[in-house]
Write a protein that holds these residues in place. Structure first.
Motif, PDB file in Angstrom:
ATOM      1  N   SER A  34       7.716 -12.811  -0.355  1.00  0.00           N
ATOM      2  CA  SER A  34       7.265 -12.547  -1.730  1.00  0.00           C
ATOM      3  C   SER A  34       5.742 -12.530  -1.847  1.00  0.00           C
ATOM      4  N   PHE A  35       5.093 -11.923  -0.860  1.00  0.00           N
ATOM      5  CA  PHE A  35       3.641 -11.713  -0.980  1.00  0.00           C
ATOM      6  C   PHE A  35       3.382 -10.920  -2.260  1.00  0.00           C
ATOM      7  N   SER A  36       2.412 -11.372  -3.038  1.00  0.00           N
ATOM      8  CA  SER A  36       2.257 -10.855  -4.398  1.00  0.00           C
ATOM      9  C   SER A  36       1.675  -9.442  -4.477  1.00  0.00           C
ATOM     10  N   GLY A  37       0.930  -9.023  -3.460  1.00  0.00           N
ATOM     11  CA  GLY A  37       0.297  -7.704  -3.511  1.00  0.00           C
ATOM     12  C   GLY A  37       1.128  -6.622  -2.849  1.00  0.00           C
ATOM     13  N   PRO A  38       0.621  -5.388  -2.858  1.00  0.00           N
ATOM     14  CA  PRO A  38       1.323  -4.288  -2.194  1.00  0.00           C
ATOM     15  C   PRO A  38       1.390  -4.491  -0.677  1.00  0.00           C
ATOM     16  N   VAL A  39       2.531  -4.152  -0.077  1.00  0.00           N
ATOM     17  CA  VAL A  39       2.700  -4.152   1.382  1.00  0.00           C
ATOM     18  C   VAL A  39       3.070  -2.719   1.758  1.00  0.00           C
ATOM     19  N   VAL A  40       2.166  -2.055   2.488  1.00  0.00           N
ATOM     20  CA  VAL A  40       2.282  -0.621   2.739  1.00  0.00           C
ATOM     21  C   VAL A  40       2.669  -0.367   4.198  1.00  0.00           C
ATOM     22  N   PRO A  41       3.815   0.296   4.466  1.00  0.00           N
ATOM     23  CA  PRO A  41       4.158   0.638   5.852  1.00  0.00           C
ATOM     24  C   PRO A  41       3.420   1.897   6.316  1.00  0.00           C
ATOM     25  N   ILE A  42       2.926   1.857   7.558  1.00  0.00           N
ATOM     26  CA  ILE A  42       2.266   3.026   8.138  1.00  0.00           C
ATOM     27  C   ILE A  42       2.896   3.328   9.496  1.00  0.00           C
ATOM     28  N   ASN A  43       3.545   4.483   9.585  1.00  0.00           N
ATOM     29  CA  ASN A  43       4.205   4.898  10.821  1.00  0.00           C
ATOM     30  C   ASN A  43       4.569   6.376  10.678  1.00  0.00           C
ATOM     31  N   PRO A  44       4.022   7.262  11.507  1.00  0.00           N
ATOM     32  CA  PRO A  44       4.282   8.704  11.364  1.00  0.00           C
ATOM     33  C   PRO A  44       5.740   9.093  11.604  1.00  0.00           C
TER      34      PRO A  44
ATOM     35  N   LYS B  45      -2.962   7.142  -1.822  1.00  0.00           N
ATOM     36  CA  LYS B  45      -1.962   6.742  -2.817  1.00  0.00           C
ATOM     37  C   LYS B  45      -2.142   5.290  -3.275  1.00  0.00           C
ATOM     38  N   ASN B  46      -2.883   4.500  -2.492  1.00  0.00           N
ATOM     39  CA  ASN B  46      -3.111   3.096  -2.830  1.00  0.00           C
ATOM     40  C   ASN B  46      -4.602   2.882  -3.063  1.00  0.00           C
ATOM     41  N   ARG B  47      -4.929   2.176  -4.129  1.00  0.00           N
ATOM     42  CA  ARG B  47      -6.331   2.039  -4.519  1.00  0.00           C
ATOM     43  C   ARG B  47      -7.178   1.405  -3.402  1.00  0.00           C
ATOM     44  N   SER B  48      -6.651   0.373  -2.774  1.00  0.00           N
ATOM     45  CA  SER B  48      -7.381  -0.263  -1.666  1.00  0.00           C
ATOM     46  C   SER B  48      -6.391  -1.021  -0.793  1.00  0.00           C
ATOM     47  N   ILE B  49      -6.778  -1.218   0.449  1.00  0.00           N
ATOM     48  CA  ILE B  49      -6.008  -2.049   1.384  1.00  0.00           C
ATOM     49  C   ILE B  49      -6.999  -3.035   2.002  1.00  0.00           C
ATOM     50  N   ASP B  50      -6.736  -4.337   1.848  1.00  0.00           N
ATOM     51  CA  ASP B  50      -7.665  -5.365   2.344  1.00  0.00           C
ATOM     52  C   ASP B  50      -7.456  -5.692   3.814  1.00  0.00           C
ATOM     53  N   LEU B  51      -6.188  -5.647   4.266  1.00  0.00           N
ATOM     54  CA  LEU B  51      -5.859  -6.151   5.599  1.00  0.00           C
ATOM     55  C   LEU B  51      -4.875  -5.220   6.297  1.00  0.00           C
ATOM     56  N   ALA B  52      -5.181  -4.918   7.570  1.00  0.00           N
ATOM     57  CA  ALA B  52      -4.265  -4.149   8.415  1.00  0.00           C
ATOM     58  C   ALA B  52      -3.591  -5.092   9.406  1.00  0.00           C
ATOM     59  N   VAL B  53      -2.264  -5.038   9.468  1.00  0.00           N
ATOM     60  CA  VAL B  53      -1.517  -5.767  10.497  1.00  0.00           C
ATOM     61  C   VAL B  53      -0.988  -4.718  11.464  1.00  0.00           C
ATOM     62  N   ILE B  54      -1.395  -4.830  12.734  1.00  0.00           N
ATOM     63  CA  ILE B  54      -1.142  -3.760  13.702  1.00  0.00           C
ATOM     64  C   ILE B  54      -0.131  -4.217  14.751  1.00  0.00           C
ATOM     65  N   ALA B  55       1.000  -3.498  14.836  1.00  0.00           N
ATOM     66  CA  ALA B  55       2.039  -3.800  15.810  1.00  0.00           C
ATOM     67  C   ALA B  55       2.472  -2.507  16.483  1.00  0.00           C
ATOM     68  N   THR B  56       1.542  -1.847  17.149  1.00  0.00           N
ATOM     69  CA  THR B  56       1.788  -0.579  17.827  1.00  0.00           C
ATOM     70  C   THR B  56       1.447  -0.737  19.309  1.00  0.00           C
ATOM     71  N   PRO B  57       1.822   0.208  20.164  1.00  0.00           N
ATOM     72  CA  PRO B  57       1.468   0.098  21.583  1.00  0.00           C
ATOM     73  C   PRO B  57      -0.039  -0.087  21.782  1.00  0.00           C
TER      74      PRO B  57
END
Length: 564
Positions: free
Chosen positions: A39-49, A69-81
């Motif tokens: 229940s993180f209070s802000g937007p959680v945006v998935p990024i994956n082509p 589409k999103n006004r701002s993103i403060d933090l990137a969590v990266i789980a890619t190769p």
């Protein structure tokens, strides 16, 4: 004071997850699910082509498209190769995302190619002004804002202790252990390889973090030693810091280096640096748990004087023995306390510390003894112990202890209800009411010793050496020249002789090493010094001479020099 550089790492208002997916067991899918379920209070945006939607939420192919589409993103969590991460960091910086948590493994902890990838990642981050935690980490938990940016399964309860660890597995274990022990955390930080953000950076943030009252560190190696020590000194003045360092022996040092690629230095030097900075060191995982329990109570000791209350003489002796091992003091009760207890306890009580209230003690005896001991200025902390006996009800005694602690109490109160089945409910009662309870007398006494050491080390850290006299100014130019020559030679470690020359430049007394390049020369030097002598290998390539048999001590004569 302006905002901390890591503020948006710890307190983001919006998060993008690179690598979010519908694959249930992938790291990206688990961290994305944790953020939603927490229940993180802000937007959680998935990024994956590869996806149009993840968990019913619109998914974007890139950071740039997400930000349209999103006004701002403060933090990137990266789980890619791993090979994709430097480019993602570059895109983040260009798009205005300047904070990241990199979960991906396959960097400096692996092979030569991984180290090259690590260098590329660091370069991309510097060029595009991105601060990041990791890579090769499990992420960051910030319970007060319901942020679980990890792939850990268990939720971490909210509390006042921060854990900063180079081991993700340790974060997982403590998180899993916390809830049944009624412990909570202000932050769980898995540093991984610390390619960018290290212990020093995180300590600097936590020092000023109002949610954090105490800090636990699990250390395998330090990349940025100057930042670490300066931040540690600053933090330890404000909050207790307990450190568990792995790699105390050669075999474990190698394992730690393999795990995170971190460099391990001399354990004795690390120990001295911790103490001088004001931190307290523990040796085992169990001791780190004990430290978490005592620190969660938010009381702090002003010294090393411990009072022990017990209904079993043997248990009191065990606790007193451990207190002696740890250089704690067991002072006698004050006359006021003696008078009070003589009026209310059995006439056969011990009249000393440990305060033995005897095996037939009723619950009220516990309350009376504890109340008097908290008020006694001879004591800096109180350990209350119970051994299961027919005349003593474990639960009512626990409630008496809880009731005897004043609401504004500043003095540490610890308990040890010994046994298992018959004291389980009492232990739970103590723990639920914020009273730290320990399984054994020894572990309880050790826990108090951490508070006592923190008080002592904090005071020692405030002491500074006096200025050099006019007659003895340090030869900084010579010292710098020795260090610069070693660096020019491509070395990161001084030889034994160079080290002593640097110390001597600052008027620190050292024994005088003499170089001998032949047997004849060595025998002549030994005769000049006078037997016995020590013979050591002099080689810039060999820093740990003892490890390869490169040191002989107690050499008594010419033949001994020849043999050495």
């Amino acid at each position: 004071m302006g905002p901390d550089k890591l503020e948006l790492l710890f307190n983001p208002k919006s998060i993008a997850v690179f690598g979010a997916s519908e694959l249930g067991q992938s790291v990206g899918s688990m961290v994305f699910a944790n953020l939603l379920e927490g229940s993180f209070s802000g937007p959680v945006v998935p990024i994956n082509p590869k996806y149009k939607k993840v968990s019913g939420i619109t998914c974007y192919p890139s950071a740039r498209s997400a930000l349209k589409k999103n006004r701002s993103i403060d933090l990137a969590v990266i789980a890619t190769p791993a090979e994709t991460v430097p480019e993602i960091i570059r895109q983040c910086g260009k798009s205005g995302i300047h904070h990241a948590i990199i979960l991906s493994a396959g960097f400096g902890e692996t092979d030569k190619a991984g180290k090259a990838l690590d260098a590329a990642l660091a370069k991309a981050a510097r060029k595009n002004k991105v601060r990041f935690i990791g890579p090769n980490c499990v992420g960051l938990v910030r319970p007060n804002i319901s942020m679980n940016a990890t792939f850990l399964k268990s939720a971490t309860p909210k509390g006042n202790i921060a854990l900063v660890s180079q081991s993700g597995a340790l974060c997982s274990a403590i998180s899993d252990w916390a809830e049944p022990h009624n412990l909570g955390f202000s932050a769980l930080v898995s540093l991984g390889n610390s390619t960018d953000t290290g212990f020093g950076d995180v300590l600097k943030f936590l020092t000023n973090d109002s949610k954090t009252d105490a800090i636990l560190l699990y250390v395998e190696g330090i990349r940025y030693s100057r930042s670490f020590i300066s931040s540690l000194r600053m933090a330890a003045r404000e909050k207790p810091i307990i450190v568990l360092k792995a790699g105390r022996h050669n075999i474990s040092s190698k394992a730690a280096h393999t795990h995170t690629g971190a460099l391990i230095g001399s354990d004795a030097v690390f120990d001295a640096a911790l103490e001088r900075a004001g931190a307290v060191r523990v040796d085992t995982f169990g001791q780190l748990f004990a430290a978490a329990e005592i620190l969660s109570a938010s009381t702090r000791s002003k010294g090393s004087r411990l009072c022990i209350i017990t209904n079993g003489g043997g248990a009191g002796v065990l606790a007193a023995d451990r207190a002696g091992d740890l250089n704690l003091v067991l002072p006698s009760p004050s006359q006021t306390t003696l008078t009070k207890l003589n009026k209310t306890l059995s006439p056969y009580w011990s009249r000393d510390n440990p305060i033995d209230i005897l095996g037939d003690a009723k619950a009220e005896s516990y309350g009376i003894a504890l109340s008097a001991s908290i008020a006694d200025e001879n004591f800096d902390g109180v350990l209350v112990m119970l051994t299961p006996q027919a005349m003593t009800n474990a639960e009512t005694a626990a409630q008496a202890v809880i009731d005897a602690i004043p609401k504004n109490n500043k003095k540490p109160v610890l308990t040890c209800w010994m046994g298992e089945t018959s004291v389980a409910k009492a232990r739970k009662l103590l723990s639920e009411n914020g009273v730290p309870d320990f399984l054994t007398p020894e572990r309880a006494v050790e826990a108090f010793s951490y508070l006592a050491k923190h008080h002592r080390n904090k005071n020692l850290a405030l002491e500074v050496p006096g200025p050099f006299s006019r007659d003895h100014q340090p030869d900084i130019k010579d010292a710098r020249g020795i260090i610069e020559k070693a660096l020019d030679d491509g070395r990161t470690m001084l030889s034994d002789i160079e080290s002593k020359l640097v110390l001597k430049a600052f008027d620190i007394p050292v024994n005088e090493p003499i170089i001998a390049n032949s047997l004849k020369s060595a025998q002549a030097v030994a005769a000049k010094i006078g037997y016995p002598v020590a013979v050591k290998i002099n080689s810039p390539q060999i820093s740990h001479k003892s490890d390869i048999g490169g040191v002989r001590i107690g050499v008594m004569n010419r033949d001994g020099v020849a043999a050495a």
